[in-house]
Scaffold this motif. Structure first.
Motif, short mmCIF file in Angstrom:
data_model
loop_
_atom_site.label_atom_id
_atom_site.label_comp_id
_atom_site.label_asym_id
_atom_site.label_seq_id
_atom_site.Cartn_x
_atom_site.Cartn_y
_atom_site.Cartn_z
N ALA A 1 0.83 -1.21 0.00
CA ALA A 1 0.00 0.00 0.00
C ALA A 1 0.87 1.26 0.00
N ILE A 2 1.98 1.22 0.72
CA ILE A 2 2.91 2.36 0.75
C ILE A 2 3.51 2.57 -0.64
N ARG A 3 3.90 1.47 -1.28
CA ARG A 3 4.44 1.57 -2.65
C ARG A 3 3.42 2.19 -3.59
N TYR A 4 2.16 1.78 -3.45
CA TYR A 4 1.11 2.33 -4.31
C TYR A 4 0.98 3.84 -4.08
N ALA A 5 1.00 4.25 -2.82
CA ALA A 5 0.82 5.68 -2.49
C ALA A 5 1.91 6.54 -3.10
N VAL A 6 3.17 6.10 -2.97
CA VAL A 6 4.26 6.95 -3.48
C VAL A 6 4.26 6.99 -5.01
N GLN A 7 3.73 5.95 -5.65
CA GLN A 7 3.63 5.98 -7.11
C GLN A 7 2.42 6.80 -7.57
N LEU A 8 1.30 6.67 -6.85
CA LEU A 8 0.10 7.41 -7.22
C LEU A 8 0.35 8.92 -7.16
N TYR A 9 1.09 9.36 -6.14
CA TYR A 9 1.32 10.79 -5.95
C TYR A 9 2.75 11.19 -6.32
N LYS A 10 3.31 10.53 -7.32
CA LYS A 10 4.70 10.79 -7.71
C LYS A 10 4.92 12.21 -8.20
N ASP A 11 3.88 12.83 -8.78
CA ASP A 11 4.02 14.18 -9.31
C ASP A 11 3.46 15.25 -8.38
N GLN A 12 3.17 14.86 -7.15
CA GLN A 12 2.62 15.80 -6.18
C GLN A 12 3.55 15.90 -4.98
#
Length: 280
Positions: A17-28
């Motif tokens: 889930a942490i991996r998903y979060a950092v990828q989802l918001y990579k441009d933020q």
């Protein structure tokens, strides 16, 4: 800077889930707060006066918590080197729900991202007990990431609604944010159990349409006697890879996820799921 709380019990599901979060918001620009809470299984207040043994146990569990958080941060920062992201860590002797409520009251986070299962790995239900409790009590958006979900850009978002909610801009803020980040389409799905919308539903639908006016979106209506099955069928047929719902008391959301159909829809849910509180 977006403040995202990442609870972890160090299970593979929570790290995913942490991996998903950092990828989802990579441009933020984000501040990710890694949280681990711990309470010894044998912990009781009356035992704390017995002697050093209990304190020794507490110290060991505290050290395990702090080391685990440090290791996860190093792993994620090595794997996803991103100048937009900073990390902080909280190791707390507390129950998870209590700690999250306290952090929210201190304005520590804007949203929570966590795995759906945790260490127990009960596959027959949608959420592990911790996630269910956090979901029921969360005052900010919660993004639940299914076990083993591999990251993919959320291009088709599904937003089921019974139009029973007097929508506000705040309700749509995070869904629109993600849609903007990925030039995604928001698919509003109404599972109809009656032939026509009530006057109130029509007003709410129009308000929703107004809020989505500057975002790619489509309205869909399906007639189905079972809302959970209708959502699952629409997901599989429309290549949906992100689900969002408003958690409104006494709404179909509550019936769907805390009623008898929770196991049924749990079997079909294979996408990240954003739960938006109706009221903060």
């Amino acid at each position: 800077m977006k403040k995202i709380l990442l609870p972890t019990d160090f299970s593979e599901n929570s790290v995913n889930a942490i991996r998903y979060a950092v990828q989802l918001y990579k441009d933020q620009k984000c501040n990710f707060i890694l949280l681990n809470t711990y309470t010894p299984v044998v912990y009781h207040v009356e035992y704390m006066s017995v002697g050093a043994a209990q304190f020794g146990l507490l110290d060991a569990i505290k050290e395990h918590s702090q080391t685990g958080l440090k290791n996860i941060q190093e792993k994620i920062e090595t794997e996803f080197q991103n100048p937009n992201h900073i990390f902080s860590r909280i190791s707390a002797f507390n129950m998870l729900i209590t700690e999250i409520e306290q952090l929210y009251s201190e304005n520590t986070m804007d949203m929570i991202v966590m795995g759906t299962q945790g260490a127990s790995g009960l596959k027959e239900v949608l959420f592990g007990s911790n996630t269910i409790h956090v979901l029921k009590n969360a005052k900010c958006p919660l993004l639940a990431v299914p076990n083993n979900f591999t990251y993919e850009a959320p291009k088709e978002l599904l937003f089921p609604s019974d139009y029973g909610i007097d929508f506000t801009e705040q309700h749509l803020e995070e869904v629109k944010n993600i849609a903007t980040l990925y030039t995604s389409r928001i698919n509003v799905l109404h599972v109809a159990t009656a032939d026509e919308l009530t006057a109130k539903q029509e007003v709410n639908k129009q308000k929703l349409a107004t809020y989505l006016d500057d975002t790619a979106h489509a309205f869909h209506t399906v007639h189905h006697h079972d809302i959970g099955s209708a959502i699952a069928e629409f997901q599989s047929e429309s290549r949906i890879n992100f689900l969002a719902m408003i958690n409104n008391k006494h709404s179909f959301f509550e019936n769907l996820f805390f009623g008898s159909k929770v196991k049924q829809i749990g079997l079909h849910l294979h996408t990240p799921f954003l739960i938006i509180p109706a009221k903060a």
